[in-house]
Design a protein around this motif. Sequence first.
Motif, PDB file in Angstrom:
ATOM      1  N   THR A 288       0.668  -1.238  -0.107  1.00 37.14           N
ATOM      2  CA  THR A 288       0.059   0.058   0.114  1.00 37.14           C
ATOM      3  C   THR A 288       0.879   1.322  -0.002  1.00 37.14           C
ATOM      4  N   LEU A 289       1.847   1.316   0.671  1.00 41.30           N
ATOM      5  CA  LEU A 289       2.684   2.656   1.121  1.00 41.30           C
ATOM      6  C   LEU A 289       3.554   2.712  -0.383  1.00 41.30           C
ATOM      7  N   ILE A 290       3.857   1.542  -0.988  1.00 36.82           N
ATOM      8  CA  ILE A 290       4.567   1.767  -2.301  1.00 36.82           C
ATOM      9  C   ILE A 290       3.771   2.405  -3.304  1.00 36.82           C
ATOM     10  N   ILE A 291       2.488   1.924  -3.608  1.00 35.22           N
ATOM     11  CA  ILE A 291       1.516   2.218  -4.473  1.00 35.22           C
ATOM     12  C   ILE A 291       1.099   3.590  -4.505  1.00 35.22           C
TER      13      ILE A 291
ATOM     14  N   LEU B 175       3.689   8.270  -4.623  1.00 31.31           N
ATOM     15  CA  LEU B 175       4.029   9.098  -5.751  1.00 31.31           C
ATOM     16  C   LEU B 175       5.259   9.889  -5.689  1.00 31.31           C
ATOM     17  N   PRO B 176       5.714  10.361  -4.496  1.00 28.98           N
ATOM     18  CA  PRO B 176       6.933  11.344  -4.241  1.00 28.98           C
ATOM     19  C   PRO B 176       8.104  10.533  -4.677  1.00 28.98           C
ATOM     20  N   LEU B 177       8.012   8.976  -4.410  1.00 32.30           N
ATOM     21  CA  LEU B 177       9.399   8.119  -4.551  1.00 32.30           C
ATOM     22  C   LEU B 177       9.563   8.151  -6.150  1.00 32.30           C
ATOM     23  N   PHE B 178       8.279   7.801  -7.069  1.00 34.92           N
ATOM     24  CA  PHE B 178       8.455   7.478  -8.472  1.00 34.92           C
ATOM     25  C   PHE B 178       8.788   8.850  -9.079  1.00 34.92           C
ATOM     26  N   PHE B 179       8.047  10.117  -8.863  1.00 39.46           N
ATOM     27  CA  PHE B 179       8.452  11.183  -9.238  1.00 39.46           C
ATOM     28  C   PHE B 179       9.958  11.670  -9.346  1.00 39.46           C
ATOM     29  N   PHE B 180      10.121  11.097  -8.041  1.00 41.35           N
ATOM     30  CA  PHE B 180      11.654  11.566  -7.599  1.00 41.35           C
ATOM     31  C   PHE B 180      12.612  10.908  -8.721  1.00 41.35           C
ATOM     32  N   HIS B 181      12.374   9.976  -8.962  1.00 45.03           N
ATOM     33  CA  HIS B 181      13.206   8.965  -9.754  1.00 45.03           C
ATOM     34  C   HIS B 181      12.846   9.101 -11.478  1.00 45.03           C
ATOM     35  N   SER B 182      11.991   9.834 -11.822  1.00 41.93           N
ATOM     36  CA  SER B 182      11.710  10.373 -13.091  1.00 41.93           C
ATOM     37  C   SER B 182      12.150  11.595 -13.608  1.00 41.93           C
ATOM     38  N   GLN B 183      13.265  12.019 -13.145  1.00 45.20           N
ATOM     39  CA  GLN B 183      14.038  13.334 -13.269  1.00 45.20           C
ATOM     40  C   GLN B 183      15.392  12.616 -13.771  1.00 45.20           C
TER      41      GLN B 183
ATOM     42  N   PRO C  12       7.967  18.009   3.262  1.00 47.36           N
ATOM     43  CA  PRO C  12       8.818  16.958   3.362  1.00 47.36           C
ATOM     44  C   PRO C  12       9.307  15.918   2.371  1.00 47.36           C
ATOM     45  N   PHE C  13       8.478  15.938   1.252  1.00 49.32           N
ATOM     46  CA  PHE C  13       8.834  15.330   0.084  1.00 49.32           C
ATOM     47  C   PHE C  13       8.761  15.939  -1.185  1.00 49.32           C
ATOM     48  N   TYR C  14       9.365  15.189  -2.114  1.00 40.59           N
ATOM     49  CA  TYR C  14       9.412  15.847  -3.370  1.00 40.59           C
ATOM     50  C   TYR C  14       8.166  15.838  -4.106  1.00 40.59           C
ATOM     51  N   ILE C  15       7.450  16.833  -5.047  1.00 39.30           N
ATOM     52  CA  ILE C  15       6.172  16.626  -5.326  1.00 39.30           C
ATOM     53  C   ILE C  15       6.133  16.825  -7.004  1.00 39.30           C
ATOM     54  N   GLY C  16       7.280  16.425  -7.554  1.00 43.03           N
ATOM     55  CA  GLY C  16       7.407  16.126  -8.980  1.00 43.03           C
ATOM     56  C   GLY C  16       7.783  17.421  -9.837  1.00 43.03           C
ATOM     57  N   ASN C  17       7.698  17.185 -11.014  1.00 45.05           N
ATOM     58  CA  ASN C  17       8.135  18.491 -11.686  1.00 45.05           C
ATOM     59  C   ASN C  17       7.150  18.458 -12.895  1.00 45.05           C
ATOM     60  N   LEU C  18       5.931  18.187 -12.746  1.00 43.46           N
ATOM     61  CA  LEU C  18       4.637  17.970 -13.879  1.00 43.46           C
ATOM     62  C   LEU C  18       4.676  19.212 -14.577  1.00 43.46           C
ATOM     63  N   GLY C  19       4.842  20.312 -14.222  1.00 47.03           N
ATOM     64  CA  GLY C  19       4.502  21.554 -14.978  1.00 47.03           C
ATOM     65  C   GLY C  19       5.820  22.338 -15.764  1.00 47.03           C
ATOM     66  N   ASN C  20       7.031  21.429 -15.505  1.00 48.04           N
ATOM     67  CA  ASN C  20       8.455  21.548 -15.885  1.00 48.04           C
ATOM     68  C   ASN C  20       8.618  23.345 -15.555  1.00 48.04           C
ATOM     69  N   PHE C  21       8.233  23.604 -14.180  1.00 45.68           N
ATOM     70  CA  PHE C  21       8.454  25.083 -13.610  1.00 45.68           C
ATOM     71  C   PHE C  21       9.843  25.578 -13.831  1.00 45.68           C
TER      72      PHE C  21
ATOM     73  N   LYS D   1       1.397  16.154  -2.776  1.00 44.77           N
ATOM     74  CA  LYS D   1       1.842  17.051  -1.457  1.00 44.77           C
ATOM     75  C   LYS D   1       1.179  16.424  -0.285  1.00 44.77           C
ATOM     76  N   ILE D   2      -0.176  15.808  -0.339  1.00 45.36           N
ATOM     77  CA  ILE D   2      -0.966  15.497   0.402  1.00 45.36           C
ATOM     78  C   ILE D   2      -0.257  14.011   0.918  1.00 45.36           C
ATOM     79  N   ILE D   3      -0.082  13.403  -0.053  1.00 45.69           N
ATOM     80  CA  ILE D   3       0.622  12.038   0.409  1.00 45.69           C
ATOM     81  C   ILE D   3       1.813  12.226   1.188  1.00 45.69           C
ATOM     82  N   GLY D   4       2.537  13.133   0.787  1.00 43.41           N
ATOM     83  CA  GLY D   4       3.756  13.600   1.606  1.00 43.41           C
ATOM     84  C   GLY D   4       3.554  13.879   3.044  1.00 43.41           C
ATOM     85  N   TYR D   5       2.446  14.583   3.293  1.00 41.30           N
ATOM     86  CA  TYR D   5       1.989  15.026   4.600  1.00 41.30           C
ATOM     87  C   TYR D   5       1.699  13.704   5.276  1.00 41.30           C
ATOM     88  N   PHE D   6       0.759  12.726   4.546  1.00 41.99           N
ATOM     89  CA  PHE D   6       0.379  11.672   5.266  1.00 41.99           C
ATOM     90  C   PHE D   6       1.538  10.896   5.801  1.00 41.99           C
ATOM     91  N   PHE D   7       2.436  10.636   5.031  1.00 43.77           N
ATOM     92  CA  PHE D   7       3.813   9.764   5.171  1.00 43.77           C
ATOM     93  C   PHE D   7       4.348  10.341   6.380  1.00 43.77           C
TER      94      PHE D   7
END
Length: 423
Positions: free
Chosen positions: A94-97, A100-108, A289-298, A350-356
């Motif tokens: 469950t925690l892995i699925i 999202l911060p983990l997978f977004f981190f490794h997608s750069q 706390p955790f990376y939220i990705g770069n979806l908008g290529n900001f 971001k919310i997932i990061g707070y939950f973790f």
Amino acid sequence: ALLFILIFSYLGHTESINFDLYFGTLHQEFSDFFLSGKKTTLTHPLWGYGILRALLFNNILLILSVQYLLLILSINMAFYYVRKNFNSLKLFVTLIIIGLPLFFFHSQLWPKSITSSLFIISAILILNFIKSRKSYNLYFAIGICSFSLHFRSDYYFLIHIVCLFLFFLSLINKIQLFNSFLIIHLMLLPLGLFNLSENQKYLETSSNMGHVLVLGLGQLPNNPWRLTPKDGDETFNNIIKNKFGKGRKSTEVNIDQYLKSTFLNFIINNPKSYFKKVIHGVKLFLLDPFYIGNLGNFRLAGEDYIEKLRQAENDFYNFNIFDGIINLKSAFKEISLINSIKIIITIITKIIGYFFIFSFIIILLKNFKKLFNNKSSLFLFIIIFYQFLVSILVFHMPTYNTSIFLIYVLLILTLFNKPKSVR
């Protein structure tokens, strides 16, 4: 499910998966050095990622594939460790699925991904060593972690601390401790000799520590040092210019040493402000706390876009909700459907990061005594606590914390789950 999440993460970051981000041109220097022997004196970033790019023909998909494969390997190793030592896999899956911060981190395209995965693999091998006391687990772990230091120096001090931790808990003897240190420095010997040849100094790490230390003081708003935590900060540039003249880089070896001493002088002369910076660092750690990705290529967007987005973020962190909403709307002047989706996904991440982070804190506080009864959980806690100290004492970036995301998962499981030996 894992493959689906990786595809989703890749598609969400197609705009930002390129070599223009994160010192891409500097990594190219090492790529050219490896392929053609073109001279370079760079000491930051390190040469590992540039050489990897050269070996993989500077092909984006090949390099990203290596990052994903190492991520999958680290997750699989964690999965088998959990399956072997705990009664249930449901919480881990469950925690892995939802991670999202983990997978977004490794997608750069950055060396942080390689370093993180290699470190996680080495940490799991050490967990296996703690359980089995088989030396090959220890030495493979030390070797793999030491190899990761050719990509980034993040865990240079931590790996030494881990060795001492194992020794003081009588998990390894003096010979094993010596062998572990020997492996670390033999693995880093090529990097040290390269720097000795090109920069006249034997150096096993990158030379940006002084840069990070001084700019980290700028994370305190309205600080007496008049620093901001941004590359190109005027006060920071003047510190270098006044001592060394114009056109010098903060990562030059002698300038790096000067910046380290400057940092120490700043905090010695103003300890109260540094204490405030540490407290503010705790706030940043909890709010971001955790990376939220770069979806908008900001990072490649216009300067106004970046500044307004960061201002909105600062407003929310300071609980100025109304101002934050205004700046957020201004940052996204023309919000298309696709941008709206990206914003929603970013908010969910971001919310997932707070939950973790808050779930972790609650579980840790409720089970704090267990840390000292279980050497595996104490080992995992030391890694997290070390990263926490880096965030509050030096410089907080959510990417630093996300690099040990799987360590959080494993410690949550260790504290929350029942081991198989318990009936």
